[in-house]
Write an enzyme that holds these catalytic residues in place. Structure first.
Site, PDB file in Angstrom:
ATOM      1  CG  ASP A 111      47.740  47.871  41.859  1.00 48.62           C
ATOM      2  OD1 ASP A 111      46.489  47.946  41.878  1.00 48.62           O
ATOM      3  OD2 ASP A 111      48.460  48.772  42.329  1.00 48.62           O
TER       4      ASP A 111
HETATM    5  C1  NOJ Z   1      45.259  50.616  42.157  1.00 45.75           C
HETATM    6  C2  NOJ Z   1      46.101  50.913  43.362  1.00 45.75           C
HETATM    7  O1  NOJ Z   1      47.457  50.993  42.987  1.00 45.75           O
HETATM    8  C3  NOJ Z   1      45.969  49.893  44.468  1.00 45.75           C
HETATM    9  O2  NOJ Z   1      46.638  50.375  45.596  1.00 45.75           O
HETATM   10  C4  NOJ Z   1      44.534  49.610  44.769  1.00 45.75           C
HETATM   11  O3  NOJ Z   1      44.433  48.671  45.812  1.00 45.75           O
HETATM   12  C5  NOJ Z   1      43.855  49.103  43.507  1.00 45.75           C
HETATM   13  N1  NOJ Z   1      43.941  50.125  42.478  1.00 45.75           N
HETATM   14  C6  NOJ Z   1      42.399  48.746  43.743  1.00 45.75           C
HETATM   15  O4  NOJ Z   1      41.634  49.851  43.925  1.00 45.75           O
END
Ligand code: NOJ
Length: 712
Positions: free
Chosen positions: A269
């Site tokens: 993430d």
């Molecule tokens: C953080 C989020 O937790 C995740 O779900 C997302 O895909 C990413 N950012 C990218 O935007």
């Protein structure tokens, strides 16, 4: 993956320098203000993927994709000018729609209509693919028992089985029959793993999960997503019992790859590699990169730890070249599967947006849950109606968090009601001041209160510690009641709100979630009986915030305090009942359904037969005994009565949504075999134990007809 592709991958790899390999593991932000900088990095082979987001909290941002010509030019540089000529894979969060806004995932799960869920994701995939997106960071399949957690909106709720079915529908929708076909994009099952268990519902917080619970509760949806062929998996921010997932070889390699059989690639993430320092398991960014790659984390999202340090780490002998090669191969396999080597450039597709809006309408209508009805609904279109409440004329809030910017297409609840209610009088009070409502409601027979919570208190990093309906909204209902009016509440929300203190002031309650572009029309059609409500709660509704976590698939406690399944002599709380406000799987209709004649084709089966693939067939007759044709979701739950480990009092193992006409009876059959009756034991082995199993079939987790079967 066929042998020919593997050969091509090996040939490519053999020609790549370490730097170029590391480039494939590096995802960078597409920054519209630095296109030249991006081109330069791509030209140098430093980038494998672009993410289209402006911040770490993409769900709250409005974001427009760049022109296709810009994307295709960057892709051309990757293919023609970068040293290895490997195309980029473009990723974006396509969570519940792209241009067309579908209901939030928690709502879509409440439709219990997986065919519609698949169609919705298919539509989103086509729209996204047409704009140069190859990969969506969805579905999010974190099982969660905590509606304080803002991200519960993105999930399919509290049940592992429903979440698994949702995962399959979403993966099939995104990836289609063939991932390389036009209109298909790669799915990403996220957040692996345990993120929904964040302590206290606080986002990004720690979790404490035993292996037993992990395998039986949090892993099942990922297992299904993997089986359905999800191309990628995103790791979660949290730790599980003290070990951050991003640095856990046990989670990323032993469980995900060896046990679940995942063959695609993993991505961290946003900055989850770098955050290993903050989590206190790494000293510096180099250390972070070392831990993550050695754990089996293939692609690094935006924090550049891999691109800055992997080369050094390999040269120092801290990371094996083989680990880097393996990660690169996994990325390349997916790039081949997506068809990027054959068709690197995006052409606009002929997207049928009208059709997508019709799907959005259907799923919005099927996800709305009728929680209460004292006979006031459906409304007659000649009624004198007063509409009030903060959601009456809202567009953006109906779209929820993680929505596309195209909320201007949303017909508000007010406009949709106005269109239908043309013969009676219609007053609308957009103020939330009870005094002003009094002025408008005098001539009304019915007051509709469109209330709930703004999308701004839902989604990432937006948890709440109090999830009751706000006092000023309850006041509106009290005011209308004081004037002797019938009050219908339409609650638009991203989470199940605690409704005990509000419920007495409403004659009917319709839970409409954040329902997307077509929410307003779907709500109005249900209010006026053009559509018979058929949504069922994908998550338990607590009476009060203090009951959280409250979920249906609890194991039995040793003393009689199982509040969820009936108030017993010892209550959970002195100041609140133990039972939920509305249980899992609950939802009323304008018609009534009678469940009768539960039968099983065989009462007993040997464990050996079960292992050999033989199944019990449990059937039930469902009769529409009311005055409307309607859809009903029959749910099949099991209970393993005596087992080595404590098992839940009820576990969902199947559901079927069927249309049943007035007076008609449909026989619904559930097949239960080894997979349904077994569980992961304390050693991680999947087993069915001999003994009695209770099978409940009914309209929700609390009301069911029971039959017992025996495995001997
Ligand atoms: C953080 C989020 O937790 C995740 O779900 C997302 O895909 C990413 N950012 C990218 O935007």
């Amino acid at each position: 993956m066929n042998g020919e592709t593997e050969k091509k991958i090996d040939e490519l790899l053999a020609l790549m320098t370490l730097k170029e390999k590391i480039g494939q593991l590096n995802q960078i932000i597409f920054d519209i203000h630095d296109i030249d900088g991006i081109k330069e990095k791509v030209r140098n082979g430093e980038v494998g993927s672009l993410i289209f987001a402006v911040s770490a909290f993409a769900g709250h941002d409005e974001y427009q994709m760049p022109e296709l010509s810009v994307l295709n030019e960057i892709q051309r540089i990757a293919v023609e000018e970068s040293p290895s000529g490997i195309p980029l894979i473009n990723g974006r969060d396509v969570i519940h729609g792209y241009k067309t806004g579908f209901p939030i995932p928690l709502a879509m799960a409440s439709s219990f209509n997986m065919e519609l869920v698949e169609k919705s994701y298919r539509a989103a995939a086509e729209e996204a693919a047409s704009e140069g997106i190859h990969w969506s960071f969805a579905p999010m399949i974190d099982v969660s028992n905590d509606p304080r957690w803002g991200r519960i909106i993105e999930s399919a709720g509290e049940d592992p089985y429903l979440s698994g079915q949702y995962a399959v529908a979403a993966v099939k929708g995104f990836q289609g029959e063939q991932l390389s076909a036009p209109g298909s994009i790669a799915a990403c099952a996220k957040h692996y793993i345990g993120y929904g268990a964040s302590e206290g519902g606080r986002d990004y917080h720690r979790t404490e999960i035993s292996d037993y619970t992990l395998r039986n509760k949090y892993l099942p949806p990922f297992r299904e997503a993997v089986k359905a062929g999800a191309a990628t998996v995103m790791t979660s921010f949290n730790d599980v019992s003290g070990q951050p997932v991003a640095s856990s070889r046990y989670m990323l390699t032993d469980l995900l790859r060896s046990e679940l059989g995942f063959r695609g690639f993993t991505i961290s993430d946003w900055e989850a590699v770098k955050q290993l320092m903050r989590q206190g398991v790494a000293e510096d960014r180099k250390d972070c990169a070392c831990l993550a790659i050695n754990a089996g984390l293939d692609m690094d999202m935006v924090d550049l730890c891999y691109s800055d340090f992997l080369e050094e780490l390999v040269n120092d002998g801290k990371v094996d070249m083989a680990a880097v090669d393996e990660a690169v191969k996994r990325v390349l396999r997916i790039k081949f599967a997506v068809g990027l080597f054959e068709h690197p450039y995006t052409k606009k597709l002929d997207v049928d947006y009208d059709k997508h809006m019709r799907i959005a309408y259907e799923i919005a209508a099927e996800s709305i849950v009728l929680l209460k009805n004292n006979g006031v609904l459906p409304l007659c279109k000649n009624s004198n109606i007063c509409l009030a409440g903060c959601m009456s004329d809202e567009q953006k809030a109906l779209m929820g968090s993680w929505s596309s910017p195209e909320y201007e297409n949303t017909v508000t609840i007010k406009n949709a009601i106005e269109k239908i209610c043309n013969t009676g009088s219609f007053g609308c009070c957009l103020s939330s001041v009870p005094y002003e409502l009094q002025q408008t409601l005098r001539n009304a027979d019915i007051v509709i209160l469109a209330i709930g919570e703004s999308e701004k208190v839902t989604g990432e990093a937006r948890s709440l510690c109090y999830i009751e309906l706000p006092e000023d909204q309850i006041k509106l209902a009290k005011t209308a009641k004081r004037f002797g009016k019938k009050v219908v509440g339409v609650i638009c929300s991203g989470r199940p709100m605690a409704l005990e203190s509000a419920e007495p002031y409403f004659d009917a309650l319709l839970y409409a979630w954040h329902g997307g572009n077509m929410a307003g029309e779907a709500i109005a059609d249900i209010l006026f009986g053009r559509v018979c409500p058929s949504g069922k709660t994908a998550v338990t509704f607590p009476r009060r915030t203090g009951q959280v976590p409250i979920y249906y698939n609890v194991s039995s406690s040793g003393r009689p305090v199982n509040g969820y399944y009936g108030e017993e002599e010892i209550n959970n709380y002195e100041d609140c009942l133990g039972s939920p406000m509305y249980p899992f799987g609950y939802g009323l209709s304008y018609t009534t359904f009678k469940y009768s004649d539960i039968k099983c084709n065989i009462a007993e089966m040997s464990l050996e037969e079960l292992r050999g693939g033989k199944c019990f067939e449990v059937s039930i007759d469902v009769t529409n005994t009311g005055k409307y044709d309607g859809k009903e979701t029959a749910q099949c739950y099991i209970r393993d009565t005596v087992s080595d480990m404590m098992r839940p009092i009820r576990e969902l193992k199947g559901f079927k949504k069927v249309m049943i006409k007035c007076g008609e009876t449909k026989k619904i059959i559930f097949r239960l075999g080894f997979d349904e009756l077994g569980y992961y034991d304390r050693y991680g082995a999947f087993a069915v134990e001999r003994g009695l199993f209770e099978i409940f079939i009914g309209p929700n987790c609390l009301t069911g007809t029971k039959i017992t079967i025996c495995v001997d």
